[in-house]
Write an enzyme that holds these catalytic residues in place. Structure first.
Site, PDB file in Angstrom:
ATOM      1  N   LYS A   1      -1.871 -15.956   8.817  1.00 33.47           N
ATOM      2  CA  LYS A   1      -1.077 -15.105   9.713  1.00 33.47           C
ATOM      3  C   LYS A   1      -0.282 -15.883  10.778  1.00 33.47           C
ATOM      4  O   LYS A   1       0.804 -16.339  10.507  1.00 33.47           O
ATOM      5  CB  LYS A   1      -1.969 -14.033  10.317  1.00 33.47           C
ATOM      6  CG  LYS A   1      -2.378 -12.993   9.266  1.00 33.47           C
ATOM      7  CD  LYS A   1      -2.644 -11.621   9.854  1.00 33.47           C
ATOM      8  CE  LYS A   1      -2.656 -10.552   8.790  1.00 33.47           C
ATOM      9  NZ  LYS A   1      -3.924 -10.362   8.082  1.00 33.47           N
TER      10      LYS A   1
ATOM     11  N   TYR B   1     -12.397  -7.153   6.110  1.00 35.42           N
ATOM     12  CA  TYR B   1     -11.190  -7.266   5.283  1.00 35.42           C
ATOM     13  C   TYR B   1     -10.874  -8.745   5.099  1.00 35.42           C
ATOM     14  O   TYR B   1     -10.827  -9.500   6.069  1.00 35.42           O
ATOM     15  CB  TYR B   1      -9.983  -6.555   5.932  1.00 35.42           C
ATOM     16  CG  TYR B   1      -8.732  -6.745   5.102  1.00 35.42           C
ATOM     17  CD1 TYR B   1      -8.537  -5.992   3.943  1.00 35.42           C
ATOM     18  CD2 TYR B   1      -7.786  -7.721   5.424  1.00 35.42           C
ATOM     19  CE1 TYR B   1      -7.418  -6.201   3.137  1.00 35.42           C
ATOM     20  CE2 TYR B   1      -6.671  -7.924   4.622  1.00 35.42           C
ATOM     21  CZ  TYR B   1      -6.501  -7.170   3.490  1.00 35.42           C
ATOM     22  OH  TYR B   1      -5.392  -7.383   2.684  1.00 35.42           O
TER      23      TYR B   1
ATOM     24  N   TYR C   1       0.811  -1.215   0.000  1.00 42.08           N
ATOM     25  CA  TYR C   1       0.000   0.000   0.000  1.00 42.08           C
ATOM     26  C   TYR C   1       0.846   1.267   0.000  1.00 42.08           C
ATOM     27  O   TYR C   1       0.722   2.115   0.882  1.00 42.08           O
ATOM     28  CB  TYR C   1      -0.972  -0.001   1.199  1.00 42.08           C
ATOM     29  CG  TYR C   1      -2.027  -1.060   1.045  1.00 42.08           C
ATOM     30  CD1 TYR C   1      -3.113  -0.839   0.203  1.00 42.08           C
ATOM     31  CD2 TYR C   1      -1.915  -2.280   1.681  1.00 42.08           C
ATOM     32  CE1 TYR C   1      -4.067  -1.821   0.025  1.00 42.08           C
ATOM     33  CE2 TYR C   1      -2.869  -3.268   1.497  1.00 42.08           C
ATOM     34  CZ  TYR C   1      -3.944  -3.025   0.674  1.00 42.08           C
ATOM     35  OH  TYR C   1      -4.883  -4.006   0.485  1.00 42.08           O
TER      36      TYR C   1
HETATM   37  C1  LIG Z   1      -4.371 -10.435   6.662  1.00 40.79           C
HETATM   38  C2  LIG Z   1      -5.729 -10.951   6.417  1.00 40.79           C
HETATM   39  C3  LIG Z   1      -6.061 -11.599   5.199  1.00 40.79           C
HETATM   40  C4  LIG Z   1      -5.076 -11.727   4.059  1.00 40.79           C
HETATM   41  O1  LIG Z   1      -3.978 -12.514   4.363  1.00 40.79           O
HETATM   42  P1  LIG Z   1      -2.646 -12.384   3.471  1.00 40.79           P
HETATM   43  O2  LIG Z   1      -1.743 -13.426   4.052  1.00 40.79           O
HETATM   44  O3  LIG Z   1      -2.160 -10.990   3.667  1.00 40.79           O
HETATM   45  O4  LIG Z   1      -3.020 -12.669   2.079  1.00 40.79           O
HETATM   46  C5  LIG Z   1      -7.343 -12.080   5.047  1.00 40.79           C
HETATM   47  N1  LIG Z   1      -8.258 -11.969   6.019  1.00 40.79           N
HETATM   48  C6  LIG Z   1      -7.979 -11.373   7.203  1.00 40.79           C
HETATM   49  C7  LIG Z   1      -9.035 -11.295   8.250  1.00 40.79           C
HETATM   50  C8  LIG Z   1      -6.720 -10.832   7.425  1.00 40.79           C
HETATM   51  O5  LIG Z   1      -6.454 -10.206   8.580  1.00 40.79           O
END
Ligand SMILES: *Cc1c(COP(=O)(O)O)cnc(C)c1O
Length: 427
Positions: free
Chosen positions: A277, A143, A15
């Site tokens: 994550k 998100y 970003y």
């Molecule tokens: C970070 C995140 C994603 C995306 O994961 P990436 O490994 O960055 O592709 C999807 N959903 C949620 C809730 C997230 O926090």
């Protein structure tokens, strides 16, 4: 050219404007809660490196697991082949995740696990004869990642839907769940958000494959914590209408909220869950999508029966070994007690933020602490100020927040909260 000059000239960051690079620090090494910059400055990583590094950086048990795996089997394709690291991790996941989720799809990153979940939902509906059910319902300010389908269910404003108009799939949005986690549940559908949900799902039932959302905690979309009863009742509405329920636990999984999974706040379980994550304790990119027998059998019994996804690095042994080690560390300690202590300390130490004129709200849930400002906060300015305090903080939008590693000591946590208060006072 110094490394930083090269970086600023050639490397894209998340970003950012590649022609006007923001403030960037060169990191030389990391250990425990610390990242060490090129000039020797040590900063406490209050972000757990985007919420992944829950046991701290360069954890000896995780790095050992990766080293050992590297010496035996660094990688092999997963088509027609399997291996102990994938199986061992699978057993561990079944042990700790909601009981009904029995089928595991390994993939590379969070966004991909969301793509996989959405594809599973569409293929399931197709297998049942509902070929028209290919769209999704979701809540605002969510998100789910940056790939196309995941992006289509992100909040339409912060997800920049207008920018990609025409290329974005049509989805169905409802308001974010209005009742907060600590408020009393109101059993009136007009006020708890469920009337709107029912209306949207009923109207779109011929077109909607699944309802997807982040359970309890909306992360990047606003760091907002809502009431689990919304999910219990959403489950019932979805069941009634034949719509699947997908929980994106990529940010909430593995103890962060004070429960092992945010699903554990609820009386119900989703049909599909996305994990990412913290899965490898932040040491290697990895993710998983898990589903129940009903969805797996549905897809398997349909035509073509096979599930149409298969990443090159699916089930990568290094990542599986790292994830297994990370989950063993997590469940081998009193993680709940630790997260509780972090929450209690943050509640006390962040409380003065409530009296600051520019602060709109203060929220703590598990090892997540958020000061919401009345105005947007510049990440660049925050970087510089926090650096003076020995902390790495990267606010987004109006939120100054921390998701500290679980190993953060009380003194280190005090440094983080002091840094956050200073940002709230001065930015
Ligand atoms: C970070 C995140 C994603 C995306 O994961 P990436 O490994 O960055 O592709 C999807 N959903 C949620 C809730 C997230 O926090």
């Amino acid at each position: 050219m110094t490394p930083l000059e090269f970086d600023q000239k050639h490397l894209w960051h998340p970003y950012t404007n590649v022609t006007k690079p923001g403030r960037t620090f060169v990191v030389a090494e990391s250990e425990g809660v610390h990242i060490t910059l090129e000039d020797g400055t040590r900063l406490i990583d209050a972000m757990s490196s985007w919420w992944c590094m829950m046991h701290g950086h360069k954890h000896p048990v995780i790095t050992r697991a990766i080293h050992d795996q590297l010496d035996t089997l660094p990688h092999v394709m997963f088509g027609g082949l399997t291996h102990a690291p994938a199986v061992d991790l699978g057993r561990k996941l079944l042990e700790i995740t909601p009981e009904s989720l029995t089928r595991i799809f390994y993939c590379d990153s969070g966004s991909v696990s969301v793509e996989v979940a959405m594809k599973m939902a569409v293929q399931y509906q197709h297998a049942l004869g509902f070929a028209g059910r290919s769209q999704f319902a979701t809540v605002r300010s969510g998100y789910h990642g940056d790939t196309w389908k995941a992006m289509s269910v992100c909040d339409p404003h912060t997800g920049m839907h207008h920018l990609f108009q025409g290329a974005m799939s049509v989805q169905h949005f409802v308001s974010r769940p209005p009742i907060r986690i600590n408020d009393d549940w109101i059993d009136d559908p007009a006020r708890n958000g469920l009337a709107e949900l029912r209306q949207v799902l009923e109207t779109g039932r011929e077109r909607i494959a699944a309802f997807i959302l982040e359970p309890i905690v909306q992360g990047t979309g606003g760091m907002y914590f809502y009431h689990p009863e919304y999910l219990n009742q959403a489950r019932a509405i979805c069941d009634e209408l034949g719509i699947l329920l997908i929980f994106d636990e990529i940010a909430t999984g593995f103890g962060r909220t004070g429960e092992l999974f945010a699903t554990d706040f609820c009386k119900v379980e989703p049909d599909i869950i996305c994990l990412g994550k913290g899965l490898t304790g932040g040491h290697i990119s990895f993710a998983a999508t898990m589903t129940n027998d009903r969805v797996a059998q549905g897809i398997g019994g349909g035509n073509p029966g096979i599930f149409m996804h298969g990443p090159t690095y699916m089930g990568n042994p290094l990542a599986c070994a790292a994830a297994k080690a990370s989950l063993d560390i997590l469940t081998g300690q009193d993680w709940r007690g630790r997260v509780c202590e972090i929450a209690d300390q943050m509640r006390v130490e962040l409380a003065p933020a409530r009296d600051l004129p520019n602060v709109a709200d203060l929220r703590v849930l598990g090892a997540i602490g958020v000061i919401e400002m009345k105005h947007r906060v510049s990440a660049d300015a925050a970087h510089m100020l926090a650096k003076e305090m020995g902390v790495f903080l990267r606010p987004f939008g109006t939120n100054i927040y921390t998701m500290p590693p679980f190993i953060t000591s009380p003194d280190q946590l005090s440094e983080i909260t002091a840094g956050m208060l200073r940002l709230a006072r001065e930015l």
